[in-house]
Design a protein around this motif. Structure first.
Motif, PDB file in Angstrom:
ATOM      1  N   ASP A 129       0.808  -1.220   0.000  1.00 19.08           N
ATOM      2  CA  ASP A 129       0.000   0.000   0.000  1.00 19.08           C
ATOM      3  C   ASP A 129       0.843   1.273   0.000  1.00 19.08           C
ATOM      4  O   ASP A 129       0.346   2.344  -0.334  1.00 19.08           O
ATOM      5  CB  ASP A 129      -0.986  -0.003   1.171  1.00 19.08           C
TER       6      ASP A 129
ATOM      7  N   GLU B 216       3.687   2.671  -4.116  1.00 22.70           N
ATOM      8  CA  GLU B 216       3.593   3.763  -5.090  1.00 22.70           C
ATOM      9  C   GLU B 216       4.257   5.033  -4.560  1.00 22.70           C
ATOM     10  O   GLU B 216       5.025   5.682  -5.262  1.00 22.70           O
ATOM     11  CB  GLU B 216       2.130   4.018  -5.424  1.00 22.70           C
ATOM     12  N   LYS B 217       3.993   5.368  -3.324  1.00 18.35           N
ATOM     13  CA  LYS B 217       4.564   6.579  -2.723  1.00 18.35           C
ATOM     14  C   LYS B 217       6.088   6.480  -2.641  1.00 18.35           C
ATOM     15  O   LYS B 217       6.813   7.417  -2.996  1.00 18.35           O
ATOM     16  CB  LYS B 217       3.962   6.780  -1.333  1.00 18.35           C
TER      17      LYS B 217
ATOM     18  N   LEU C 167       8.061   4.562  -4.428  1.00 16.66           N
ATOM     19  CA  LEU C 167       8.619   4.527  -5.782  1.00 16.66           C
ATOM     20  C   LEU C 167       8.709   5.917  -6.380  1.00 16.66           C
ATOM     21  O   LEU C 167       9.731   6.282  -6.974  1.00 16.66           O
ATOM     22  CB  LEU C 167       7.749   3.622  -6.651  1.00 16.66           C
ATOM     23  N   LEU C 168       7.674   6.717  -6.203  1.00 18.87           N
ATOM     24  CA  LEU C 168       7.705   8.090  -6.708  1.00 18.87           C
ATOM     25  C   LEU C 168       8.747   8.936  -5.979  1.00 18.87           C
ATOM     26  O   LEU C 168       9.368   9.818  -6.567  1.00 18.87           O
ATOM     27  CB  LEU C 168       6.323   8.725  -6.590  1.00 18.87           C
TER      28      LEU C 168
ATOM     29  N   ASP D  92      -0.749  -6.006 -10.867  1.00 17.96           N
ATOM     30  CA  ASP D  92      -0.930  -5.044  -9.770  1.00 17.96           C
ATOM     31  C   ASP D  92       0.280  -4.128  -9.640  1.00 17.96           C
ATOM     32  O   ASP D  92       0.147  -2.926  -9.405  1.00 17.96           O
ATOM     33  CB  ASP D  92      -1.175  -5.777  -8.450  1.00 17.96           C
TER      34      ASP D  92
ATOM     35  N   GLN E 109       0.522  -1.738 -12.829  1.00 12.74           N
ATOM     36  CA  GLN E 109      -0.472  -0.673 -12.879  1.00 12.74           C
ATOM     37  C   GLN E 109       0.019   0.587 -12.167  1.00 12.74           C
ATOM     38  O   GLN E 109      -0.382   1.692 -12.518  1.00 12.74           O
ATOM     39  CB  GLN E 109      -1.787  -1.144 -12.259  1.00 12.74           C
ATOM     40  N   ILE E 110       0.893   0.426 -11.195  1.00 11.27           N
ATOM     41  CA  ILE E 110       1.491   1.598 -10.543  1.00 11.27           C
ATOM     42  C   ILE E 110       2.294   2.400 -11.565  1.00 11.27           C
ATOM     43  O   ILE E 110       2.222   3.630 -11.616  1.00 11.27           O
ATOM     44  CB  ILE E 110       2.379   1.165  -9.358  1.00 11.27           C
ATOM     45  N   GLY E 111       3.062   1.680 -12.408  1.00 11.56           N
ATOM     46  CA  GLY E 111       3.845   2.354 -13.440  1.00 11.56           C
ATOM     47  C   GLY E 111       2.992   3.003 -14.506  1.00 11.56           C
ATOM     48  O   GLY E 111       3.277   4.107 -14.969  1.00 11.56           O
TER      49      GLY E 111
ATOM     50  N   LYS F 274      -0.108   4.057 -14.156  1.00 16.45           N
ATOM     51  CA  LYS F 274      -0.822   5.179 -13.548  1.00 16.45           C
ATOM     52  C   LYS F 274       0.054   6.433 -13.457  1.00 16.45           C
ATOM     53  O   LYS F 274      -0.406   7.546 -13.662  1.00 16.45           O
ATOM     54  CB  LYS F 274      -1.293   4.766 -12.153  1.00 16.45           C
ATOM     55  N   ASN F 275       1.351   6.234 -13.161  1.00 15.17           N
ATOM     56  CA  ASN F 275       2.270   7.359 -12.977  1.00 15.17           C
ATOM     57  C   ASN F 275       3.167   7.609 -14.178  1.00 15.17           C
ATOM     58  O   ASN F 275       4.109   8.389 -14.098  1.00 15.17           O
ATOM     59  CB  ASN F 275       3.127   7.119 -11.731  1.00 15.17           C
TER      60      ASN F 275
END
Length: 132
Positions: free
Chosen positions: A79, A82-83, A85-86, A112, A115-117, A119-120
């Motif tokens: 959870d 994403e944060k 990774l950015l 899953d 999708q983070i990649g 999305k960003n």
């Protein structure tokens, strides 16, 4: 005296219009097939036969069989992935993320992560082992 005809009747099928119809059908199916899958995840896949090395600084994202996520050898809960990774990438959106995931995990686990990649708008590469 019987009159003979010089021309005999030959059965014939006009095929000139069939080629036009086939051309239009081909164009129709080509256009429709390109619009069929708009939600495909685009990603570069390295060739497993080649052993390419790069001088670029890559971020490593590893997933274990127990579904534990490691970002450059540091464990991160999914959870917060994403944060984190950015934060690692910062302003350098050209930097690639190498995803190392076991072959026996489900495809949904890989999707899953990818999708983070998507999305960003990040570049993801799936690591593979060299073929023998």
């Amino acid at each position: 005296m019987p009159i003979k005809r010089n021309k005999r009747f030959h059965a014939e099928v006009a095929t000139s219009s069939l080629s036009d119809i086939m051309f239009f059908l081909l164009l129709f199916f080509l256009i429709i097939s390109t619009l069929a899958n708009p939600n495909v995840i685009k990603m570069t896949l390295p060739k497993s036969k080649n052993n390419e090395k790069t001088n670029k600084q890559l971020i490593s994202l590893s997933v274990t069989e127990e579904k534990r996520f490691f970002l450059d050898k540091q464990e991160v809960p999914f959870d917060q992935l994403e944060k984190e990774l950015l934060t690692k990438i910062g302003d350098n959106k050209e930097q690639a993320v190498v995803v190392r995931i076991p072959y026996n995990l489900q495809v949904q686990d890989l999707v899953d992560v990818l999708q983070i990649g998507v999305k960003n708008n990040l570049k993801f590469v799936i690591a593979t082992s060299a073929s023998k």
